[in-house]
Design a protein around this motif. Structure first.
Motif, PDB file in Angstrom:
ATOM      1  N   TYR A 132      -7.089   0.811   6.330  1.00 17.58           N
ATOM      2  CA  TYR A 132      -7.298   2.259   6.280  1.00 17.58           C
ATOM      3  C   TYR A 132      -5.957   2.992   6.360  1.00 17.58           C
ATOM      4  O   TYR A 132      -5.712   3.935   5.585  1.00 17.58           O
ATOM      5  N   ASP A 133      -5.102   2.569   7.268  1.00 19.88           N
ATOM      6  CA  ASP A 133      -3.793   3.214   7.401  1.00 19.88           C
ATOM      7  C   ASP A 133      -2.979   3.090   6.119  1.00 19.88           C
ATOM      8  O   ASP A 133      -2.294   4.036   5.712  1.00 19.88           O
ATOM      9  N   ALA A 134      -3.050   1.944   5.468  1.00 24.09           N
ATOM     10  CA  ALA A 134      -2.313   1.751   4.217  1.00 24.09           C
ATOM     11  C   ALA A 134      -2.871   2.645   3.112  1.00 24.09           C
ATOM     12  O   ALA A 134      -2.108   3.276   2.366  1.00 24.09           O
ATOM     13  N   ARG A 135      -4.191   2.718   3.010  1.00 24.26           N
ATOM     14  CA  ARG A 135      -4.795   3.581   1.987  1.00 24.26           C
ATOM     15  C   ARG A 135      -4.479   5.051   2.248  1.00 24.26           C
ATOM     16  O   ARG A 135      -4.208   5.822   1.320  1.00 24.26           O
ATOM     17  N   LYS A 136      -4.541   5.439   3.515  1.00 24.30           N
ATOM     18  CA  LYS A 136      -4.239   6.818   3.884  1.00 24.30           C
ATOM     19  C   LYS A 136      -2.784   7.159   3.562  1.00 24.30           C
ATOM     20  O   LYS A 136      -2.501   8.230   3.009  1.00 24.30           O
ATOM     21  N   ALA A 137      -1.868   6.257   3.867  1.00 25.11           N
ATOM     22  CA  ALA A 137      -0.455   6.488   3.564  1.00 25.11           C
ATOM     23  C   ALA A 137      -0.227   6.598   2.065  1.00 25.11           C
ATOM     24  O   ALA A 137       0.555   7.441   1.600  1.00 25.11           O
ATOM     25  N   GLU A 138      -0.918   5.770   1.296  1.00 22.69           N
ATOM     26  CA  GLU A 138      -0.785   5.825  -0.152  1.00 22.69           C
ATOM     27  C   GLU A 138      -1.313   7.161  -0.698  1.00 22.69           C
ATOM     28  O   GLU A 138      -0.685   7.788  -1.565  1.00 22.69           O
ATOM     29  N   TYR A 139      -2.429   7.598  -0.183  1.00 22.25           N
ATOM     30  CA  TYR A 139      -3.017   8.869  -0.592  1.00 22.25           C
ATOM     31  C   TYR A 139      -2.078  10.028  -0.247  1.00 22.25           C
ATOM     32  O   TYR A 139      -1.849  10.920  -1.068  1.00 22.25           O
TER      33      TYR A 139
ATOM     34  N   LEU B 266       7.208   9.526   3.469  1.00 22.81           N
ATOM     35  CA  LEU B 266       5.890   8.942   3.225  1.00 22.81           C
ATOM     36  C   LEU B 266       5.985   7.576   2.554  1.00 22.81           C
ATOM     37  O   LEU B 266       5.125   6.713   2.778  1.00 22.81           O
ATOM     38  N   GLU B 267       7.020   7.356   1.745  1.00 22.66           N
ATOM     39  CA  GLU B 267       7.235   6.013   1.187  1.00 22.66           C
ATOM     40  C   GLU B 267       7.534   5.025   2.307  1.00 22.66           C
ATOM     41  O   GLU B 267       7.036   3.896   2.301  1.00 22.66           O
ATOM     42  N   ASP B 268       8.339   5.456   3.278  1.00 23.98           N
ATOM     43  CA  ASP B 268       8.618   4.595   4.438  1.00 23.98           C
ATOM     44  C   ASP B 268       7.339   4.303   5.223  1.00 23.98           C
ATOM     45  O   ASP B 268       7.095   3.167   5.636  1.00 23.98           O
ATOM     46  N   ALA B 269       6.527   5.336   5.424  1.00 22.26           N
ATOM     47  CA  ALA B 269       5.265   5.155   6.149  1.00 22.26           C
ATOM     48  C   ALA B 269       4.342   4.197   5.407  1.00 22.26           C
ATOM     49  O   ALA B 269       3.678   3.351   6.029  1.00 22.26           O
ATOM     50  N   LEU B 270       4.299   4.308   4.086  1.00 22.27           N
ATOM     51  CA  LEU B 270       3.475   3.396   3.294  1.00 22.27           C
ATOM     52  C   LEU B 270       3.978   1.964   3.419  1.00 22.27           C
ATOM     53  O   LEU B 270       3.184   1.033   3.591  1.00 22.27           O
ATOM     54  N   ASN B 271       5.284   1.778   3.356  1.00 19.20           N
ATOM     55  CA  ASN B 271       5.836   0.429   3.486  1.00 19.20           C
ATOM     56  C   ASN B 271       5.549  -0.167   4.855  1.00 19.20           C
ATOM     57  O   ASN B 271       5.249  -1.361   4.966  1.00 19.20           O
ATOM     58  N   ILE B 272       5.599   0.645   5.884  1.00 18.55           N
ATOM     59  CA  ILE B 272       5.272   0.161   7.229  1.00 18.55           C
ATOM     60  C   ILE B 272       3.798  -0.226   7.297  1.00 18.55           C
ATOM     61  O   ILE B 272       3.445  -1.280   7.854  1.00 18.55           O
ATOM     62  N   ALA B 273       2.933   0.597   6.726  1.00 18.11           N
ATOM     63  CA  ALA B 273       1.497   0.298   6.736  1.00 18.11           C
ATOM     64  C   ALA B 273       1.190  -0.969   5.947  1.00 18.11           C
ATOM     65  O   ALA B 273       0.379  -1.802   6.375  1.00 18.11           O
TER      66      ALA B 273
END
Length: 107
Positions: free
Chosen positions: A26-33, A67-74
């Motif tokens: 969920y966190d990964a999908r949310k970060a991607e969105y 947000l790219e960093d957040a997505l990579n972390i997720a």
């Protein structure tokens, strides 16, 4: 025995922790969105230049980079969860094999 009972219990706990898998995905999908939305907002804010220039400026905005960093972390957390799950499944399978061999008298 090669696999200790405590290892099997820990492995079963990892496998049973369905919430961790759901939360990480969920966190990964949310970060991607959120990243997609930030890119769209930044693109719409650009008024001049070619499409390639606008897309380049979008990629350099602070919001998009954060947000790219957040997505990579997720995504890294999803990979970590998958690795932990695979390791736990391997421990359980090894335990099952070892138990079967003991029953047959092979160990």
């Amino acid at each position: 025995m090669i696999v200790k009972d405590s290892q099997v219990e820990a492995a079963v706990a990892v496998i049973a922790d369905v919430e961790r898998g759901v939360e990480t995905r969920y966190d990964a999908r949310k970060a991607e969105y959120q990243l997609d939305r930030a890119r769209h907002r930044a693109y719409l804010a650009q008024n001049n230049g070619t499409i390639a220039e606008r897309e380049a400026r979008v990629g350099l905005t602070i919001d998009v980079m954060d947000l790219e960093d957040a997505l990579n972390i997720a995504l890294a957390e999803v990979d970590r969860w998958k690795a932990d799950l695979h390791k736990a499944e391997t421990v359980v399978e090894l335990y099952r094999t070892e138990s079967a061999n003991l029953r047959r008298g092979n160990l």
